[in-house]
Motif scaffolding. Structure first.
Motif, short mmCIF file in Angstrom:
data_model
loop_
_atom_site.label_atom_id
_atom_site.label_comp_id
_atom_site.label_asym_id
_atom_site.label_seq_id
_atom_site.Cartn_x
_atom_site.Cartn_y
_atom_site.Cartn_z
N LEU A 187 23.50 -9.99 -4.29
CA LEU A 187 23.93 -10.78 -3.39
C LEU A 187 25.48 -10.98 -3.02
O LEU A 187 26.10 -10.56 -2.44
CB LEU A 187 23.80 -12.83 -2.72
CG LEU A 187 24.14 -13.31 -2.32
CD1 LEU A 187 23.20 -12.89 -0.53
CD2 LEU A 187 24.22 -14.81 -2.43
N ALA A 188 26.65 -11.22 -4.53
CA ALA A 188 28.14 -10.75 -4.67
C ALA A 188 28.07 -9.68 -4.19
O ALA A 188 29.60 -9.45 -3.48
CB ALA A 188 28.00 -11.29 -5.93
N ILE A 189 27.51 -9.13 -4.50
CA ILE A 189 28.19 -7.26 -4.21
C ILE A 189 28.26 -7.04 -2.85
O ILE A 189 28.53 -5.93 -2.15
CB ILE A 189 27.19 -5.58 -5.05
CG1 ILE A 189 27.73 -6.16 -6.77
CG2 ILE A 189 27.23 -4.76 -4.33
CD1 ILE A 189 26.79 -5.55 -7.17
N ILE A 190 26.77 -7.60 -2.56
CA ILE A 190 26.93 -7.34 -0.45
C ILE A 190 28.24 -7.89 -0.25
O ILE A 190 28.44 -7.69 1.10
CB ILE A 190 25.29 -7.99 0.40
CG1 ILE A 190 24.31 -7.42 -0.49
CG2 ILE A 190 25.29 -8.10 1.04
CD1 ILE A 190 23.24 -7.80 -0.06
N ALA A 191 28.25 -9.51 -0.37
CA ALA A 191 29.60 -10.09 -0.41
C ALA A 191 30.99 -8.99 -0.48
O ALA A 191 31.71 -9.06 0.35
CB ALA A 191 30.18 -11.25 -0.52
N LEU A 192 31.27 -8.50 -1.37
CA LEU A 192 32.07 -7.01 -1.43
C LEU A 192 31.88 -6.20 -0.92
O LEU A 192 33.59 -5.85 -1.18
CB LEU A 192 32.14 -7.00 -3.09
CG LEU A 192 32.64 -8.44 -3.91
CD1 LEU A 192 32.23 -7.90 -5.42
CD2 LEU A 192 33.91 -9.05 -3.64
N GLN A 193 30.83 -5.82 -0.14
CA GLN A 193 31.01 -4.70 0.88
C GLN A 193 31.76 -4.04 0.06
O GLN A 193 32.43 -2.89 0.27
CB GLN A 193 31.75 -4.85 2.33
CG GLN A 193 31.65 -5.94 2.95
CD GLN A 193 32.29 -5.78 4.27
OE1 GLN A 193 32.53 -5.12 4.75
NE2 GLN A 193 31.73 -6.85 5.04
N PRO A 194 30.93 -2.59 -0.49
CA PRO A 194 30.81 -1.42 -1.65
C PRO A 194 31.10 -0.12 -0.67
O PRO A 194 31.01 -0.20 0.04
CB PRO A 194 29.80 -1.48 -2.91
CG PRO A 194 28.23 -2.15 -1.83
CD PRO A 194 29.13 -3.57 -1.38
N ALA A 195 32.26 0.20 -0.85
CA ALA A 195 32.71 1.04 -0.23
C ALA A 195 32.60 2.82 -1.49
O ALA A 195 32.97 2.39 -2.45
CB ALA A 195 33.79 1.06 0.99
N PRO A 205 31.99 2.51 4.33
CA PRO A 205 30.72 1.26 3.46
C PRO A 205 29.88 2.13 3.18
O PRO A 205 29.22 3.09 3.35
CB PRO A 205 30.40 0.60 4.84
CG PRO A 205 31.75 0.84 5.42
CD PRO A 205 31.83 2.79 5.38
N ILE A 206 29.24 1.85 1.69
CA ILE A 206 28.08 2.12 1.40
C ILE A 206 26.36 1.65 1.99
O ILE A 206 26.82 0.31 1.88
CB ILE A 206 27.86 1.57 0.21
CG1 ILE A 206 29.22 3.04 -1.00
CG2 ILE A 206 26.60 2.19 -0.95
CD1 ILE A 206 29.04 2.64 -2.54
N ASN A 207 25.82 1.92 2.46
CA ASN A 207 24.80 1.37 2.90
C ASN A 207 24.00 0.29 2.06
O ASN A 207 23.70 0.72 0.56
CB ASN A 207 23.36 2.25 3.79
CG ASN A 207 22.38 1.41 4.26
OD1 ASN A 207 22.24 0.50 4.42
ND2 ASN A 207 21.87 2.02 5.45
N PRO A 208 23.92 -0.80 2.73
CA PRO A 208 23.46 -2.44 1.03
C PRO A 208 21.78 -2.79 1.32
O PRO A 208 21.66 -3.20 0.67
CB PRO A 208 23.83 -3.72 1.89
CG PRO A 208 25.04 -3.38 2.96
CD PRO A 208 24.10 -1.65 3.72
N ILE A 209 21.27 -1.28 2.25
CA ILE A 209 19.91 -2.08 2.65
C ILE A 209 19.13 -2.31 0.50
O ILE A 209 18.52 -3.17 0.59
CB ILE A 209 19.06 -1.15 2.76
CG1 ILE A 209 17.65 -1.02 3.40
CG2 ILE A 209 19.52 0.45 2.48
CD1 ILE A 209 17.01 -2.56 4.16
N GLY A 210 19.66 -1.38 -0.78
CA GLY A 210 18.94 -1.38 -1.21
C GLY A 210 18.82 -2.70 -1.83
O GLY A 210 18.87 -3.06 -2.70
N LEU A 211 20.31 -3.35 -1.98
CA LEU A 211 20.58 -4.54 -2.42
C LEU A 211 19.95 -5.33 -1.72
O LEU A 211 19.61 -6.25 -2.43
CB LEU A 211 22.16 -4.90 -2.81
CG LEU A 211 23.19 -3.46 -2.90
CD1 LEU A 211 24.48 -4.02 -2.86
CD2 LEU A 211 22.31 -4.24 -4.31
#
Length: 586
Positions: free
Chosen positions: A54-62, A560-566
């Motif tokens: 959840l934290a990584i989703i909030a930071l929005q990895p790219a 941005p990296i697709n967050p579907i896995g997270l």
């Protein structure tokens, strides 16, 4: 791969991490009653994964996306096809750009790697476009033609004009001809097959004025292959006041005073006959004798010529007065040497010499004429500046600064023998050069830097002046003003740039003193083409051969990296934490 990953909300990382840690600690406190069972450790691990995702989703990895065209080849005039072909083989995605002066080099092309500059290079005024890039300069072949030349752009009537230069890749049988304003040949030299050939062309400046000489290359049948302009300003000879003091009459002084008087200089000769008795001679001046060296007596003179014995026998007071006149008034002093002078190494008139065996030499200005010398040459030092060099590049006549003035001497011996042998012109040129270089200079209110009289149409022409005027207003002939920038270290030095629009002679002056004018000549880009290309190649080599400590590669775009896995991981973890307690209670 992982080093290319970043977070779009990296500035929130501490706040999100703190909240995630706090939430995890609350979950641990809630499950603390089950610490003795294995499911406690399983549940807090699953909670950690859920909260972390959840934290990584909030930071929005790219991740960064490197540009496709990371290497660029900039093609300039003189580019070698073989160089470009080799780059294409090594870098398949090489982007090729054509260079146009004063235009954007890259346009919309993005670069994050090496830029290759091929050919004669970019113009210096476009260097700023490449300051933050790693540039590899790949020069083309040095052009055929005159790549270096030098001459005194201002001369005096009767002086010798000397043009020296280097011709690259000459064609055997062709000729270089020095032509006057009317196209009449004044001197010439034949070219030989060689990689580089040095040349010298000379003539005598006969009348004052502004002239445009030219260097013309002709083939074996006389066809003109090229013609390059040489602007020259010839001024009337300044009438000097010369004092000659000898311990005894000499033939050297006899011929020298005749030459000086014939050319209009005011000459006073004081020759010692016996102890306490002197013979005075006056040429082009009033018959007023001079007793001793005093500040008042020396003030009118521009040049004092002394033989070595006179300077050695000067009293303390006379020596002090003479040295003060040199330092404070800019007086020029020339010493006629004898054998004892070369062994003296003390006093303001002392020079350092090296003994040699030869007693004759040839000067660069008269390479075909032998001139007698004392068996010495100057010990070349930075403080000694040349008046004459021999063909071996050793200083034969030289001077050193003493305050505002100069002290000079020579190793030449019995120069009057040139006249006896019929070399009158060589004698006159020799002494004209000495007089011009050593005599007292007038201190002008405005002093223009005339290192470059040749300008190119529509190209920047930098002008430099030295003046005591507080805020000089520099204007050109059309009435336009040139913005001048003051030197931060030398307040009386100013520099400005203009872009001449018309061919021919131009003038620059300052509004506060229109009597002192800078004159320069404007030509087009076809003149001295080989030299201009060679200079540009040298400038590019120097500029791009530097390190760029502050250069930074342009930042690659982020995707941005697709967050579907997270999200799937978070849902699985939350499903486990919700479902397992339900199963255990049934």
């Amino acid at each position: 791969m992982i080093e290319n990953i970043t977070f779009l909300h990296s500035n929130w990382i501490w706040q999100i991490a703190s909240c995630a840690l706090l939430l995890w600690m609350v979950f641990i406190w809630k499950e603390w009653i089950n610490i003795a069972t294995p499911r406690f450790w399983i549940r807090i691990a699953v909670a950690f994964l859920a909260i972390g995702s959840l934290a990584i989703i909030a930071l929005q990895p790219a991740k960064s996306i490197p540009p496709k065209d990371t290497k660029v080849a900039v093609l300039t005039s003189g580019c070698q096809p073989a160089q470009l072909d080799s780059l294409k083989k090594e870098y398949r995605r090489l982007k090729i750009l054509e260079y146009s002066p004063n235009q954007s080099i890259f346009g919309k092309t993005k670069t994050s790697d090496t830029v290759f500059v091929l050919g004669s290079g970019v113009a210096p005024f476009d260097f700023w476009q490449l300051e933050n890039n790693q540039v590899q300069y790949m020069p083309g072949d040095v052009p055929s033609g005159i790549i270096r030349y030098h001459y005194d752009q201002e001369g005096v009537v009767g002086a010798q004009f000397l043009l020296e230069g280097i011709y690259n890749n000459p064609t055997s049988g062709n000729k270089l001809v020095l032509e006057g304003p009317g196209g009449n040949g004044m001197d010439s030299i034949s070219l030989v097959t060689d990689q580089q050939q040095t040349f010298k062309l000379t003539t005598i400046l006969k009348t004052s004025g502004r002239y445009v000489f030219s260097v013309t290359e002709k083939d074996t049948i006389g066809n003109i292959l090229s013609r390059d302009p040489i602007p020259v300003i010839v001024k009337d000879r300044k009438k000097l006041q010369v004092l000659i003091v000898n311990d005894f009459p000499t033939f050297e002084t006899k011929y020298l005073k005749n030459y000086l008087s014939e050319t209009g200089h005011e000459v006073l000769v004081k020759s010692k006959i016996t102890k306490g008795k002197f013979k005075f001679e006056y040429f082009n001046r009033d018959r007023i004798p001079m007793s001793a060296f005093t500040e008042k007596n020396l003030a009118p003179f521009d040049l004092v010529i002394l033989d070595a014995r006179t300077i050695q026998n000067l009293g303390k007071n006379a020596r002090t007065v003479l040295e003060n006149a040199i330092r404070q008034q800019g007086l020029g002093v020339f010493i006629q040497p004898d054998d004892s002078f070369f062994k003296s190494n003390s006093g303001f008139a002392a020079f350092d010499f090296i003994a040699v065996k030869r007693t004759e030499t040839k000067l660069t200005t008269a390479p075909k004429t032998k001139i007698a010398t004392h068996p010495f040459v100057f010990n070349d030092k930075r403080e000694v500046l040349p008046v004459h060099n021999n063909i071996d590049a050793r200083i034969i006549s030289g001077y050193k600064y003493k305050g505002k003035g100069k002290v000079a001497t020579t190793v030449l011996n019995s120069t009057y023998e040139l006249i006896l042998e019929g070399n009158v012109q060589e004698y006159q040129q020799l002494w004209t050069r000495i007089l011009t270089d050593i005599a007292k200079k007038d201190i002008a209110k405005v002093d223009w830097d005339t290192n470059q009289l040749l300008a190119i149409k529509d190209h920047p022409y930098i002008t430099t002046l030295r003046t005591k005027v507080a805020t000089p207003e520099v204007i050109i002939a059309d009435g336009y003003r040139i913005a001048m920038q003051q030197d931060i270290h030398l307040p009386n030095r100013w520099q400005g740039t203009t872009y001449p629009k018309k061919l021919g002679w131009h003038q620059i002056s300052i509004a506060q003193d229109s009597t002192t004018v800078l004159e320069y000549y404007v030509t087009d880009t076809t003149a001295w083409l080989s030299q201009l290309v060679y200079d540009r190649m040298q400038q590019n080599s120097r500029f791009f051969d530097r390190s760029i400590p502050t250069a930074k590669a342009p930042r690659a775009p982020l995707a941005p990296i697709n967050p579907i896995g997270l999200y799937i991981l978070f849902l699985c973890c939350m499903g486990y934490l919700w479902l397992v307690p339900k199963i255990e209670t049934t």
